[in-house]
Design a protein around this motif. Structure first.
Motif, PDB file in Angstrom:
ATOM      1  N   VAL A 174      -9.580  -0.609  -9.796  1.00 35.36           N
ATOM      2  CA  VAL A 174      -9.747   0.824  -9.511  1.00 35.36           C
ATOM      3  C   VAL A 174     -11.197   1.077  -9.079  1.00 35.36           C
ATOM      4  N   VAL A 207      -7.544   0.280  -5.635  1.00 41.03           N
ATOM      5  CA  VAL A 207      -6.917   1.598  -5.705  1.00 41.03           C
ATOM      6  C   VAL A 207      -7.958   2.696  -5.976  1.00 41.03           C
ATOM      7  N   VAL A 257      -5.097  -5.461 -10.060  1.00 40.46           N
ATOM      8  CA  VAL A 257      -5.307  -4.140  -9.458  1.00 40.46           C
ATOM      9  C   VAL A 257      -6.697  -3.673  -9.896  1.00 40.46           C
ATOM     10  N   VAL A 307      -2.673   8.576  -7.335  1.00 38.25           N
ATOM     11  CA  VAL A 307      -3.374   7.645  -6.430  1.00 38.25           C
ATOM     12  C   VAL A 307      -3.732   8.382  -5.146  1.00 38.25           C
ATOM     13  N   SER A 357      -5.025   3.292  -1.218  1.00 41.48           N
ATOM     14  CA  SER A 357      -5.187   1.919  -1.697  1.00 41.48           C
ATOM     15  C   SER A 357      -5.396   0.979  -0.517  1.00 41.48           C
ATOM     16  N   ILE A 407       2.101   1.870  -3.538  1.00 41.96           N
ATOM     17  CA  ILE A 407       1.028   2.287  -4.455  1.00 41.96           C
ATOM     18  C   ILE A 407       0.569   3.715  -4.113  1.00 41.96           C
ATOM     19  N   ASP A 408       0.488   4.016  -2.835  1.00 41.85           N
ATOM     20  CA  ASP A 408       0.022   5.345  -2.435  1.00 41.85           C
ATOM     21  C   ASP A 408       0.962   6.451  -2.908  1.00 41.85           C
ATOM     22  N   GLU A 437       0.845  -1.214   0.000  1.00 42.90           N
ATOM     23  CA  GLU A 437       0.000   0.000   0.000  1.00 42.90           C
ATOM     24  C   GLU A 437       0.875   1.258   0.000  1.00 42.90           C
ATOM     25  N   VAL A 470       0.867   2.105 -11.626  1.00 38.18           N
ATOM     26  CA  VAL A 470       0.896   1.297 -10.399  1.00 38.18           C
ATOM     27  C   VAL A 470       1.724   0.036 -10.661  1.00 38.18           C
ATOM     28  N   ALA A 511      -4.822  -5.467  -5.205  1.00 44.49           N
ATOM     29  CA  ALA A 511      -4.798  -4.073  -4.740  1.00 44.49           C
ATOM     30  C   ALA A 511      -6.052  -3.355  -5.215  1.00 44.49           C
TER      31      ALA A 511
END
Ligand code: MLC
Ligand code: AMP
Length: 516
Positions: free
Chosen positions: A488, A450, A486, A429, A432, A423-424, A420, A469, A448
């Motif tokens: 969204v 997101v 992933v 983004v 997540s 990804i953050d 996380e 990502v 993940a």
């Protein structure tokens, strides 16, 4: 032999007077004897000393699976050093963290890592460096080993001295180095060899990686303790295992080994007629896999439960009822109790509690993290595993969950927080949530979820955010940690306290891999 070195002595006792005993047969058909293993390990120990390694110094290694890697393990023990193996899949940024945290005197790395060493050495200041090819056949370590002359005397080490540090992922995202002593490793190996009835005639199919406790200390240390032999494969390959089964007696693996082998056409009662034991661990084995295996092969898989910090804690019996869906009984010398994780009080029989462990198998603490170590032990000295379980009236333990936010994918642990935070940091983004979803091959797979930043939602279409990502996790994370999918979404589900509802996310995406 090596009477003054606690672990080396325990591991060579069975074969020190029989150097011609077979230690391993490789995929190339090459055969390695115990005498060759120990002689080369002594030379490696001398090379380590020549590179400034003193008793207590760490020797970090990131190289492929080979007999030379095992020589480095045993050589480190002989030199009184602390062996620190690293997953070969770790990226440079992951390796940088381990080197800075453990401050090894020497880093032995494969060609890929070595090519980036100038940069890494500047960022980590490791004093000495050697290379080792992934097949263990070449590199500056091998050149130096083959030029060593003269006798080597093992360095004195006692039961409480450290033999290894193995890193485990941390709930806060920072990996912690579990310090394992000579005594903890030797006691677990001796006890398991006896409990699982190993003899010098055993031949164990070794297809696990050797940078984790399962492939390294459970499989290798038991073998060394009894002087049995390995059918040493470079990695899991269902065809190669099926070919080796007729001449083997034992297989150790994670549940994914067994689910994959069940689909192999050569897995029949006839192929396994010389086998006496199939061991599974590191992740939950589905009762359904246990049952199918028994139907197809006539063997009941023996499931056991362990942890990097504790070595092995429980096992289904060797002689006796191996119950599907349970991890069996506390092993001899290992004390287990189940306590309420909030109140700390003992739970009633059949109720769910956290597994707490005490015994000679338990580690000596986290490297450089005395506060973290103190947090993970009770006031009266029991290690708090974070695993939730029930125990029945006959003592059998069933793991029912984890109090820690951890995913186990194909036997590897993954901590959502680490993913996380990467990804953050990706531009666009907002936040997540990383969760584990049931997967037919890996048991659990990393997913993940997101949320894009609202301002960028229109300027940054989902496909390009996804690409960013994916690129970011690819650069920074070992492949087993990367999300297999992933997703969204506009927002994450939260409770009234504002906490992300991961259980709800797991439910929403529970079918994601059903047809994989
Ligand atoms: C590989 N991949 C994984 C993965 N292993 N992804 C998630 N989870 C895993 N475990 C990635 C690969 O890099 C590849 O990515 C893609 O998934 C497909 O790979 P594969 O060819 O199917 O994988 P394979 O090489 O066959 O490996 C699967 C495996 C292996 C299960 C055989 O992961 C394995 O040996 N696991 C054992 C782990 C272990 O030893 N754990 C013990 C920890 S000690 P891409 O991007 O290239 O497509 C412990 C304590 C105890 O837990 O009690 O024992
Ligand atoms: P590691 O930190 O890699 O050593 O992994 C240890 C964790 O693996 C334990 O805390 C358990 O959660 C899990 N584990 C190991 N063996 C089993 C098993 N047989 N069944 C369920 N979980 C297991």
């Amino acid at each position: 032999m090596y009477d003054n070195n606690y672990l080396a002595h325990a591991l060579c006792k069975a074969t020190s007077s029989k150097p011609d005993t077979l230690f391993a047969e490789l995929e190339s058909q090459q055969r390695v004897s115990y005498g060759e293993l120990f002689a080369n390990a002594e030379r490696v120990a001398k090379v380590l000393q020549d590179h400034g390694v003193k008793p207590g110094d760490r020797v970090a290694v990131q190289a492929g699976k080979s007999i030379a890697m095992l020589e480095v393990y045993f050589g480190s023990v002989l030199a009184g050093a602390v062996f620190l193996p690293l997953n070969t899949g770790y990226t440079l940024s992951e390796v940088e963290y381990f080197l800075n945290d453990a401050t090894p005197q020497l880093f032995i790395a494969n060609d890929t890592t070595i090519s980036t060493m100038d940069e890494l050495q500047q960022r980590t200041k490791v004093p000495a460096l050697l290379s080792l090819s992934d097949d263990g056949q070449s590199g500056t370590l091998i050149e130096a080993r083959d030029n060593v002359t003269g006798e080597f005397l093992a360095i004195e080490r006692n039961a409480e001295d450290l033999a290894a540090i193995l890193y485990t992922s941390g709930t806060t995202g920072r990996s912690k180095g579990a310090m394992l002593s000579h005594g903890a490793l030797a006691s677990n190996a001796r006890m398991l060899a006896q409990y699982w009835a190993f003899t010098p005639e055993d031949k164990l199919i070794h297809a696990l990686p050797i940078f984790h406790i399962h492939g390294l200390f459970v499989a290798i240390n038991i073998t060394l303790t009894v002087g049995s032999s390995l059918l040493f494969l470079s990695k899991f390959d269902a065809d190669k295992i099926a070919q080796n089964l007729p001449k083997a007696t034992v297989l150790m693996g994670v549940p994914t080994f067994y689910t994959r082998l069940l689909r192999h056409p050569d897995l029949t009662k006839d192929t396994v007629k010389n086998m006496r034991l199939f061991v599974s661990g590191s992740a939950p084995l589905l009762a359904e896999t246990h049952t199918q295996w028994q139907q197809q092969t006539g063997h009941a898989i023996l499931e056991r439960y362990g942890m990097t910090e504790t070595n092995m804690n429980t096992s289904n019996p060797y002689d006796g009822d191996r119950r599907p869906g349970t991890v069996g009984l506390p092993l001899p010398g290992v004390e287990i109790r189940l306590r309420d994780p909030d109140s700390g009080s003992e739970v009633a029989l059949g109720d769910i509690g956290q597994i707490e462990v005490k015994g000679p198998n338990v580690f000596s603490g986290y490297w450089n993290m005395p506060e973290k170590t103190a947090e993970e032990f009770s006031d009266d000295g029991w290690f708090l595993t974070g695993d939730l379980a029930q125990q029945d009236s006959q003592g059998y333990i069933s793991i029912v969950g984890r109090s820690k936010d951890m995913i186990i994918s194909g036997g590897y642990n993954v901590y959502p927080k680490e993913i996380e935070s990467i990804i953050d940091d990706v531009e666009g983004v907002e936040e997540s949530a990383v969760i584990g979803i049931q997967h037919p091959d890996f048991g659990e797979a990393v997913v993940a979820v997101v949320v894009p930043q609202s301002s960028s939602q229109s300027s940054q279409p989902a496909p390009s955010l996804l690409a960013q990502v994916n690129e970011s996790v690819q650069i920074q994370l070992a492949s087993y940690k990367r999300p297999k999918q992933v997703v969204v979404v506009d927002e994450l589900p939260r409770n009234t306290m504002g906490k992300v509802q991961k259980a709800q996310l797991r439910e929403t995406y529970q079918q994601l891999f059903q047809n994989s």
